[in-house]
Design an enzyme around this catalytic site. Sequence first.
Site, PDB file in Angstrom:
ATOM      1  N   LYS A   9       6.563  -4.291 -54.572  1.00  0.00           N
ATOM      2  CA  LYS A   9       6.770  -2.894 -54.966  1.00  0.00           C
ATOM      3  C   LYS A   9       6.866  -2.812 -56.504  1.00  0.00           C
ATOM      4  O   LYS A   9       6.986  -3.839 -57.181  1.00  0.00           O
ATOM      5  CB  LYS A   9       8.030  -2.377 -54.270  1.00  0.00           C
ATOM      6  CG  LYS A   9       7.869  -2.339 -52.741  1.00  0.00           C
ATOM      7  CD  LYS A   9       9.145  -1.885 -52.037  1.00  0.00           C
ATOM      8  CE  LYS A   9       8.949  -1.802 -50.531  1.00  0.00           C
ATOM      9  NZ  LYS A   9      10.188  -1.356 -49.841  1.00  0.00           N
ATOM     10  N   TYR A  49       3.610   4.889 -45.190  1.00  0.00           N
ATOM     11  CA  TYR A  49       4.962   5.060 -44.646  1.00  0.00           C
ATOM     12  C   TYR A  49       5.047   6.227 -43.653  1.00  0.00           C
ATOM     13  O   TYR A  49       6.124   6.781 -43.452  1.00  0.00           O
ATOM     14  CB  TYR A  49       5.958   5.267 -45.787  1.00  0.00           C
ATOM     15  CG  TYR A  49       6.370   3.986 -46.496  1.00  0.00           C
ATOM     16  CD1 TYR A  49       6.909   2.910 -45.786  1.00  0.00           C
ATOM     17  CD2 TYR A  49       6.260   3.850 -47.876  1.00  0.00           C
ATOM     18  CE1 TYR A  49       7.299   1.739 -46.425  1.00  0.00           C
ATOM     19  CE2 TYR A  49       6.659   2.675 -48.526  1.00  0.00           C
ATOM     20  CZ  TYR A  49       7.175   1.627 -47.793  1.00  0.00           C
ATOM     21  OH  TYR A  49       7.573   0.469 -48.419  1.00  0.00           O
ATOM     22  N   ASN A 112      14.142  -2.554 -53.140  1.00  0.00           N
ATOM     23  CA  ASN A 112      14.185  -3.830 -52.404  1.00  0.00           C
ATOM     24  C   ASN A 112      12.920  -4.691 -52.549  1.00  0.00           C
ATOM     25  O   ASN A 112      12.634  -5.548 -51.710  1.00  0.00           O
ATOM     26  CB  ASN A 112      14.578  -3.598 -50.939  1.00  0.00           C
ATOM     27  CG  ASN A 112      13.535  -2.852 -50.144  1.00  0.00           C
ATOM     28  OD1 ASN A 112      12.517  -2.423 -50.687  1.00  0.00           O
ATOM     29  ND2 ASN A 112      13.772  -2.699 -48.856  1.00  0.00           N
ATOM     30  N   HIS A 115       7.438  -5.303 -49.474  1.00  0.00           N
ATOM     31  CA  HIS A 115       7.139  -4.771 -48.146  1.00  0.00           C
ATOM     32  C   HIS A 115       6.453  -5.849 -47.318  1.00  0.00           C
ATOM     33  O   HIS A 115       5.651  -6.617 -47.852  1.00  0.00           O
ATOM     34  CB  HIS A 115       6.196  -3.563 -48.257  1.00  0.00           C
ATOM     35  CG  HIS A 115       5.562  -3.211 -46.955  1.00  0.00           C
ATOM     36  ND1 HIS A 115       6.186  -2.425 -46.016  1.00  0.00           N
ATOM     37  CD2 HIS A 115       4.380  -3.596 -46.400  1.00  0.00           C
ATOM     38  CE1 HIS A 115       5.407  -2.331 -44.941  1.00  0.00           C
ATOM     39  NE2 HIS A 115       4.299  -3.028 -45.154  1.00  0.00           N
ATOM     40  N   GLU A 126      -2.246  -1.501 -41.704  1.00  0.00           N
ATOM     41  CA  GLU A 126      -1.958  -1.506 -43.146  1.00  0.00           C
ATOM     42  C   GLU A 126      -3.066  -2.215 -43.932  1.00  0.00           C
ATOM     43  O   GLU A 126      -3.457  -1.772 -45.004  1.00  0.00           O
ATOM     44  CB  GLU A 126      -0.592  -2.155 -43.399  1.00  0.00           C
ATOM     45  CG  GLU A 126       0.560  -1.288 -42.894  1.00  0.00           C
ATOM     46  CD  GLU A 126       1.916  -1.989 -42.905  1.00  0.00           C
ATOM     47  OE1 GLU A 126       2.009  -3.140 -43.383  1.00  0.00           O
ATOM     48  OE2 GLU A 126       2.894  -1.374 -42.426  1.00  0.00           O
TER      49      GLU A 126
HETATM   50  P1  DAT Z   1      11.281  -2.518 -44.163  1.00  0.00           P
HETATM   51  O1  DAT Z   1      10.756  -2.320 -45.562  1.00  0.00           O
HETATM   52  O2  DAT Z   1      12.293  -3.630 -44.108  1.00  0.00           O
HETATM   53  O3  DAT Z   1      10.205  -2.663 -43.130  1.00  0.00           O
HETATM   54  P2  DAT Z   1      11.617   0.193 -43.200  1.00  0.00           P
HETATM   55  O4  DAT Z   1      10.190   0.131 -42.793  1.00  0.00           O
HETATM   56  O5  DAT Z   1      12.613   0.646 -42.182  1.00  0.00           O
HETATM   57  O6  DAT Z   1      12.115  -1.202 -43.793  1.00  0.00           O
HETATM   58  O7  DAT Z   1      11.764   1.171 -44.458  1.00  0.00           O
HETATM   59  C1  DAT Z   1      10.796   1.165 -45.479  1.00  0.00           C
HETATM   60  C2  DAT Z   1      11.497   1.244 -46.806  1.00  0.00           C
HETATM   61  O8  DAT Z   1      12.242   2.447 -46.892  1.00  0.00           O
HETATM   62  C3  DAT Z   1      12.534   0.138 -47.045  1.00  0.00           C
HETATM   63  O9  DAT Z   1      11.947  -1.047 -47.530  1.00  0.00           O
HETATM   64  C4  DAT Z   1      13.433   0.780 -48.051  1.00  0.00           C
HETATM   65  C5  DAT Z   1      13.441   2.229 -47.620  1.00  0.00           C
HETATM   66  N1  DAT Z   1      14.589   2.495 -46.743  1.00  0.00           N
HETATM   67  C6  DAT Z   1      14.750   2.106 -45.457  1.00  0.00           C
HETATM   68  N2  DAT Z   1      15.920   2.505 -44.952  1.00  0.00           N
HETATM   69  C7  DAT Z   1      16.537   3.166 -45.967  1.00  0.00           C
HETATM   70  C8  DAT Z   1      17.797   3.815 -46.099  1.00  0.00           C
HETATM   71  N3  DAT Z   1      18.651   3.881 -45.083  1.00  0.00           N
HETATM   72  N4  DAT Z   1      18.093   4.372 -47.309  1.00  0.00           N
HETATM   73  C9  DAT Z   1      17.228   4.324 -48.333  1.00  0.00           C
HETATM   74  N5  DAT Z   1      16.025   3.726 -48.279  1.00  0.00           N
HETATM   75  C10 DAT Z   1      15.674   3.156 -47.111  1.00  0.00           C
HETATM   76 MG    MG Z   2       8.786  -1.283 -42.537  1.00  0.00          MG
END
Ligand code: DAT
Ligand code: MG
Length: 148
Positions: A9, A49, A112, A115, A126
């Site tokens: 990212k 997303y 974080n 991805h 993707e």
């Molecule tokens: P991942 O990236 O571990 O697959 P995800 O697909 O559930 O997680 O979410 C995509 C991104 O969205 C994640 O990397 C960071 C953000 N995100 C997820 N949950 C969040 C939350 N509760 N608050 C803020 N950002 C969040």
């Molecule tokens: Mg995800």
Amino acid sequence: MERTYIMVKPDGVERGLVGEIVQRFEKKGYQLLALQLLHPTKQHLEQHYADLAGKPFFPKLINYMLTGPVVGMVWGGKGVVKTGRVMLGATNPLDSAPGTIRGDYCVDVGKNLCHGSDSVESAEKEIALWFPDGVRAYKRHVDSLIYE
Ligand code: DAT
Ligand code: MG
């Protein structure tokens, strides 16, 4: 061959962690199949997303992802989707084990670093989204030293 989409990212690119993340997948033995630095559009990120479109953090997530270029990669190998996510660590870096990328290099869920696809099916979706021209397979001589 199983494939996954791994993306550094904007914070990871700016912090100079592309090489570190690439190196972890290389050292593990996975195969680099594609790599690009890209300035994604809002529309492209919203598509990536799409499953999270209803979440309260969605607009913030998209804005974060628009703060700079991303480095997208396709990695291949046995179990690469599941193991790739283990290597990234839990979504919230404070829950990520030390030794994982998020566990070692970041603190907040909204920054974080990386991805990774969450299933073989979403990986293929993707990969098609980020590499619309396709990804070419190639034979690695070193596979005979990695796979039994
Ligand atoms: P991942 O990236 O571990 O697959 P995800 O697909 O559930 O997680 O979410 C995509 C991104 O969205 C994640 O990397 C960071 C953000 N995100 C997820 N949950 C969040 C939350 N509760 N608050 C803020 N950002 C969040
Ligand atoms: Mg995800």
